[in-house]
Design a protein around this motif. Structure first.
Motif, PDB file in Angstrom:
ATOM      1  N   VAL A 182       0.839  -1.207   0.000  1.00  0.00           N
ATOM      2  CA  VAL A 182       0.000   0.000   0.000  1.00  0.00           C
ATOM      3  C   VAL A 182       0.868   1.249   0.000  1.00  0.00           C
ATOM      4  CG1 VAL A 182      -1.671   1.325   1.353  1.00  0.00           C
ATOM      5  CG2 VAL A 182      -1.955  -1.143   1.106  1.00  0.00           C
ATOM      6  N   ASP A 183       1.934   1.255   0.808  1.00  0.00           N
ATOM      7  CA  ASP A 183       2.815   2.420   0.902  1.00  0.00           C
ATOM      8  C   ASP A 183       3.528   2.708  -0.412  1.00  0.00           C
ATOM      9  OD1 ASP A 183       2.207   3.008   3.493  1.00  0.00           O
ATOM     10  OD2 ASP A 183       3.891   1.907   4.357  1.00  0.00           O
ATOM     11  N   GLU A 184       3.967   1.661  -1.099  1.00  0.00           N
ATOM     12  CA  GLU A 184       4.828   1.845  -2.258  1.00  0.00           C
ATOM     13  C   GLU A 184       4.083   1.848  -3.585  1.00  0.00           C
ATOM     14  OE1 GLU A 184       8.162  -0.789  -2.233  1.00  0.00           O
ATOM     15  OE2 GLU A 184       8.633  -0.409  -0.115  1.00  0.00           O
ATOM     16  N   ALA A 185       2.775   1.632  -3.572  1.00  0.00           N
ATOM     17  CA  ALA A 185       2.006   1.624  -4.820  1.00  0.00           C
ATOM     18  C   ALA A 185       1.962   3.020  -5.417  1.00  0.00           C
ATOM     19  CB  ALA A 185       0.591   1.110  -4.565  1.00  0.00           C
ATOM     20  N   ALA A 186       1.990   3.094  -6.739  1.00  0.00           N
ATOM     21  CA  ALA A 186       1.859   4.379  -7.421  1.00  0.00           C
ATOM     22  C   ALA A 186       0.461   4.948  -7.164  1.00  0.00           C
ATOM     23  CB  ALA A 186       2.094   4.202  -8.921  1.00  0.00           C
ATOM     24  N   ASN A 187       0.346   6.267  -7.294  1.00  0.00           N
ATOM     25  CA  ASN A 187      -0.925   6.922  -6.991  1.00  0.00           C
ATOM     26  C   ASN A 187      -2.073   6.407  -7.848  1.00  0.00           C
ATOM     27  OD1 ASN A 187       0.205   8.550  -4.995  1.00  0.00           O
ATOM     28  ND2 ASN A 187       0.754  10.157  -6.440  1.00  0.00           N
ATOM     29  N   ASP A 188      -1.779   5.969  -9.081  1.00  0.00           N
ATOM     30  CA  ASP A 188      -2.835   5.487  -9.965  1.00  0.00           C
ATOM     31  C   ASP A 188      -2.971   3.967  -9.928  1.00  0.00           C
ATOM     32  OD1 ASP A 188      -0.444   4.889 -11.154  1.00  0.00           O
ATOM     33  OD2 ASP A 188      -0.871   5.837 -13.083  1.00  0.00           O
ATOM     34  N   SER A 189      -2.339   3.320  -8.947  1.00  0.00           N
ATOM     35  CA  SER A 189      -2.395   1.853  -8.864  1.00  0.00           C
ATOM     36  C   SER A 189      -2.683   1.374  -7.446  1.00  0.00           C
ATOM     37  CB  SER A 189      -1.073   1.249  -9.361  1.00  0.00           C
ATOM     38  OG  SER A 189      -0.808   1.616 -10.688  1.00  0.00           O
ATOM     39  N   THR A 190      -3.454   2.147  -6.701  1.00  0.00           N
ATOM     40  CA  THR A 190      -3.734   1.782  -5.312  1.00  0.00           C
ATOM     41  C   THR A 190      -5.053   1.033  -5.145  1.00  0.00           C
ATOM     42  OG1 THR A 190      -4.801   3.916  -4.903  1.00  0.00           O
ATOM     43  CG2 THR A 190      -2.441   3.753  -4.443  1.00  0.00           C
ATOM     44  N   GLU A 191      -5.890   1.012  -6.190  1.00  0.00           N
ATOM     45  CA  GLU A 191      -7.244   0.477  -6.035  1.00  0.00           C
ATOM     46  C   GLU A 191      -7.245  -0.960  -5.529  1.00  0.00           C
ATOM     47  OE1 GLU A 191     -11.218  -0.080  -5.911  1.00  0.00           O
ATOM     48  OE2 GLU A 191     -10.172   1.823  -6.192  1.00  0.00           O
ATOM     49  N   GLU A 192      -6.467  -1.830  -6.180  1.00  0.00           N
ATOM     50  CA  GLU A 192      -6.499  -3.234  -5.781  1.00  0.00           C
ATOM     51  C   GLU A 192      -5.973  -3.435  -4.360  1.00  0.00           C
ATOM     52  OE1 GLU A 192      -5.212  -2.152  -8.613  1.00  0.00           O
ATOM     53  OE2 GLU A 192      -3.074  -2.649  -8.812  1.00  0.00           O
ATOM     54  N   TRP A 193      -5.010  -2.614  -3.942  1.00  0.00           N
ATOM     55  CA  TRP A 193      -4.444  -2.784  -2.604  1.00  0.00           C
ATOM     56  C   TRP A 193      -5.411  -2.299  -1.531  1.00  0.00           C
ATOM     57  CZ3 TRP A 193      -0.946  -6.174  -2.557  1.00  0.00           C
ATOM     58  CH2 TRP A 193      -0.069  -6.312  -3.637  1.00  0.00           C
ATOM     59  N   LEU A 194      -6.114  -1.201  -1.802  1.00  0.00           N
ATOM     60  CA  LEU A 194      -7.088  -0.722  -0.829  1.00  0.00           C
ATOM     61  C   LEU A 194      -8.265  -1.688  -0.720  1.00  0.00           C
ATOM     62  CD1 LEU A 194      -7.067   3.098  -1.616  1.00  0.00           C
ATOM     63  CD2 LEU A 194      -5.959   1.904   0.272  1.00  0.00           C
ATOM     64  N   ARG A 195      -8.659  -2.285  -1.829  1.00  0.00           N
ATOM     65  CA  ARG A 195      -9.715  -3.289  -1.768  1.00  0.00           C
ATOM     66  C   ARG A 195      -9.233  -4.534  -1.008  1.00  0.00           C
ATOM     67  NH1 ARG A 195     -13.918  -2.434  -5.593  1.00  0.00           N
ATOM     68  NH2 ARG A 195     -14.209  -4.652  -6.023  1.00  0.00           N
ATOM     69  N   ALA A 196      -7.951  -4.858  -1.132  1.00  0.00           N
ATOM     70  CA  ALA A 196      -7.391  -5.964  -0.351  1.00  0.00           C
ATOM     71  C   ALA A 196      -7.458  -5.662   1.139  1.00  0.00           C
ATOM     72  CB  ALA A 196      -5.953  -6.235  -0.784  1.00  0.00           C
ATOM     73  N   VAL A 197      -7.163  -4.415   1.506  1.00  0.00           N
ATOM     74  CA  VAL A 197      -7.251  -4.017   2.912  1.00  0.00           C
ATOM     75  C   VAL A 197      -8.683  -4.178   3.418  1.00  0.00           C
ATOM     76  CG1 VAL A 197      -7.091  -2.045   4.484  1.00  0.00           C
ATOM     77  CG2 VAL A 197      -5.258  -2.484   2.848  1.00  0.00           C
ATOM     78  N   ARG A 198      -9.647  -3.772   2.607  1.00  0.00           N
ATOM     79  CA  ARG A 198     -11.045  -3.864   3.026  1.00  0.00           C
ATOM     80  C   ARG A 198     -11.469  -5.327   3.203  1.00  0.00           C
ATOM     81  NH1 ARG A 198     -14.977   0.284   0.010  1.00  0.00           N
ATOM     82  NH2 ARG A 198     -16.243  -0.433   1.747  1.00  0.00           N
ATOM     83  N   TYR A 199     -11.071  -6.165   2.268  1.00  0.00           N
ATOM     84  CA  TYR A 199     -11.439  -7.584   2.380  1.00  0.00           C
ATOM     85  C   TYR A 199     -10.810  -8.212   3.616  1.00  0.00           C
ATOM     86  CZ  TYR A 199     -12.246 -12.438   1.028  1.00  0.00           C
ATOM     87  OH  TYR A 199     -12.645 -13.751   1.011  1.00  0.00           O
ATOM     88  N   ALA A 200      -9.541  -7.920   3.843  1.00  0.00           N
ATOM     89  CA  ALA A 200      -8.851  -8.491   5.005  1.00  0.00           C
ATOM     90  C   ALA A 200      -9.437  -7.954   6.306  1.00  0.00           C
ATOM     91  CB  ALA A 200      -7.360  -8.192   4.922  1.00  0.00           C
ATOM     92  N   ALA A 201      -9.815  -6.676   6.321  1.00  0.00           N
ATOM     93  CA  ALA A 201     -10.353  -6.082   7.546  1.00  0.00           C
ATOM     94  C   ALA A 201     -11.660  -6.735   7.954  1.00  0.00           C
ATOM     95  CB  ALA A 201     -10.555  -4.585   7.351  1.00  0.00           C
ATOM     96  N   ARG A 202     -12.483  -7.052   6.977  1.00  0.00           N
ATOM     97  CA  ARG A 202     -13.754  -7.684   7.285  1.00  0.00           C
ATOM     98  C   ARG A 202     -13.568  -9.149   7.652  1.00  0.00           C
ATOM     99  NH1 ARG A 202     -18.481  -7.298   9.378  1.00  0.00           N
ATOM    100  NH2 ARG A 202     -18.469  -5.165   8.630  1.00  0.00           N
ATOM    101  N   GLY A 203     -12.451  -9.754   7.272  1.00  0.00           N
ATOM    102  CA  GLY A 203     -12.248 -11.167   7.518  1.00  0.00           C
ATOM    103  C   GLY A 203     -13.044 -12.017   6.562  1.00  0.00           C
ATOM    104  N   GLY A 204     -13.104 -11.587   5.295  1.00  0.00           N
ATOM    105  CA  GLY A 204     -13.916 -12.278   4.307  1.00  0.00           C
ATOM    106  C   GLY A 204     -15.349 -11.822   4.410  1.00  0.00           C
ATOM    107  N   SER A 205     -16.173 -12.528   5.188  1.00  0.00           N
ATOM    108  CA  SER A 205     -17.576 -12.136   5.324  1.00  0.00           C
ATOM    109  C   SER A 205     -18.117 -12.306   6.735  1.00  0.00           C
ATOM    110  CB  SER A 205     -18.434 -12.973   4.364  1.00  0.00           C
ATOM    111  OG  SER A 205     -18.312 -14.352   4.659  1.00  0.00           O
ATOM    112  N   ASP A 206     -17.268 -12.759   7.674  1.00  0.00           N
ATOM    113  CA  ASP A 206     -17.783 -13.052   9.009  1.00  0.00           C
ATOM    114  C   ASP A 206     -17.661 -11.885   9.976  1.00  0.00           C
ATOM    115  OD1 ASP A 206     -15.077 -12.998   9.411  1.00  0.00           O
ATOM    116  OD2 ASP A 206     -14.870 -15.136   9.834  1.00  0.00           O
TER     117      ASP A 206
END
Length: 519
Positions: free
Chosen positions: A234-258
């Protein structure tokens, strides 16, 4: 049985070679996978489950691109069946253990299935094969039940344009691998993920890496290296390439769906970086990632770690002096802090019934943050009105910028020092609660107004109205622009009847000129 036959008839599979996938044309293999998906029966016996799981793993490891995504979704679907734990999971674990580099091969193969180009390159899917892969992804992956529930969106993120690619089915697949073979994942997946996460010019590989890390973190047995690797990406991603990493953070934060969340990730995001060594960009990215987590964890069901995480973020925003990111000297930091503050206030700052009793502490802190906005506003307003711009510009008679000729051969140095002293004079608010803090509070109000959060805290916004009006024409033009934007958003709000008197009184107070009061 019909599904198992559909799996085996078009194949010439050697039990010792799991990479041999099909003797048919790829289009027929794709149809065979579709038949598997729609015809497989939930009550497979152990022998059929074992054979079907082996076939799905061979597709993931094979060289036929178009059947990898359907095979992944078939594997996810049968993992819900009763017989999978007895007959399917051991096959998955045995395949990952017996074949060296199996996880790395699957990661590479799934990366090739992403028809996503680098931002700005304008390259889309190429050829019929990529078009069918995209169709398979839409049918089996992001668009169907096998990819999990629809991707959650919140008010804060509705204005974000999705330019990356994050296939939830791939994240769930690596979550399944982590559950079935945790030791193999912990020992063999870190190196290929580190390579794929920072692959230059290959966004498909980066998307696959983001999905894999998210799936690993969403499991209950995530290895220690997963959370630091995700935050580094997330820190090292280019400004126009952060979407997939931020979505990864969201998925991990929720723990999938539980809703259990990923405690190592939340703990890492709570730790504040050293301001003396971390760049402003790194500090801002951390707040952006924290915002993604709050967007997922602001409503139940959540874990105790998620509740503590949000309270810690509110403590950081309430910190005295310039320790609060709302008072940071960098506007980029203040903007990200304002988005985070607006999300937390919008979720917890209202007076309605608590959705979960554990959020009582977060509500008290969110309301305390709103109270600070009003408490420190008078001194901050005075500092803003008496503060001169830091770029050595004064306002001329007509309001135009008047340059000061500083440090030139034609100007005496004593005169230059005198000019600089004039720029620095004026009232000073308490440390960390001056003009920067006021701008951070204004940016928070803007975010609340943009995304509907004012409805829950309209009384506090009405109380801040006089201070917004007073600084509309302050000497610092950039700050004045923020104040004007704030007023633009406020004037379109519909305040409840109970706060109309406060709005009218605040408007009259803000428009009063203190230099021309009648005696």
């Amino acid at each position: 049985a019909a599904a198992a036959a559909a799996a085996l008839d078009p194949m010439e599979t050697d039990d010792g070679d799991k990479t041999a996938t099909s003797a048919l044309h790829w289009s027929y293999s794709l149809m065979a996978n579709a038949l598997l998906l729609f015809l497989v029966h939930p009550r497979l016996d152990d022998a059929e489950m074992s054979r079907l799981t082996s076939y799905c793993m061979s597709c993931l490891l094979g060289d036929l691109k178009v059947i990898r995504m359907p095979a992944a979704c078939v594997l996810l679907m049968i993992s819900r069946f009763e017989s999978f734990e007895r007959a399917g999971a051991p096959v998955v674990a045995a395949t990952l253990t017996s074949q060296p580099g199996a996880l790395a091969t699957i990661l590479t193969n799934l990366g090739l299935c992403h028809s996503v180009a680098e931002a700005g390159s304008g390259r889309g899917p190429q050829g019929r094969a990529d078009t069918l892969v995209q169709a398979a992804e839409n049918l089996y992956g992001a668009g169907s039940d096998m990819s999990g529930k629809p991707w959650p969106r919140t008010r804060i993120c509705d204005d974000s344009q999705l330019i990356g690619s994050f296939v939830v089915a791939c994240a769930r697949l690596f979550g399944l691998f982590t559950r079935v073979a945790p030791n193999v994942v912990a020992e063999t997946l870190e190196a290929p993920l580190s390579t794929g996460a920072f692959a230059e010019g290959d966004r498909g590989a980066r998307c696959a890496a983001a999905e894999a890390i998210a799936g690993v973190l969403a499991s209950n047995t995530a290895p220690k290296w997963a959370a630091p690797l995700l935050l580094k990406a997330v820190d090292e991603a280019a400004n126009d390439s952060t979407e997939e990493w931020l979505r990864a953070v969201r998925y991990a934060a929720r723990g999938g769906s539980d809703g259990l969340g990923c405690e190592p990730l939340l703990t890492a995001l709570t730790t504040q970086p050293d301001r003396h060594t971390a760049t402003v960009s790194q500090q801002a990215r951390r707040l952006e990632a924290a915002l993604m987590c709050v967007a997922e964890l602001a409503v139940p069901p959540v874990s105790d770690a998620a509740v503590t995480f949000q309270e810690n973020l509110l403590d950081e925003l309430l910190a005295p002096g310039e320790s609060s990111p709302l008072a940071h000297p960098s506007r980029a930091m203040r903007e990200e802090a304002a988005k985070l503050a607006a999300q937390l206030i919008g979720a917890h700052g209202g007076d309605g019934e608590l959705a979960d009793a554990r959020f009582a502490g977060a509500r008290a802190k969110a309301q305390a943050l709103l109270a600070q906005f009003v408490q420190y506003a008078p001194d901050a307003c005075r500092e803003a009105l008496e503060h001169q711009p830091s770029d050595a510009k004064l306002l001329g008679v007509n309001g135009d910028a008047m340059e000061l000729d500083v440090d030139t051969e034609r100007t005496d140095r004593a005169q230059n020092d005198d000019a600089k002293n004039k720029l620095s004079t004026g009232f000073k608010a308490p440390a960390g609660r001056g003009m920067h803090w006021l701008e951070g509070s204004f940016l928070t109000v803007i975010q609340l107004a943009k995304h509907g959060g004012v409805a829950f805290v309209s009384g506090a916004v009405a109380a801040a109205l006089p201070f917004v009006l007073r600084v509309q024409e302050c000497p610092d033009r950039e700050f004045a622009l923020v104040a004007k934007r704030t007023l633009t958003y406020i004037k379109y709000l519909v305040f409840p009847r109970a706060h109309l008197g406060l709005v009218v009184a605040g408007t009259m107070e803000g428009m009063r000129d203190g230099h021309h009061e009648p005696e």
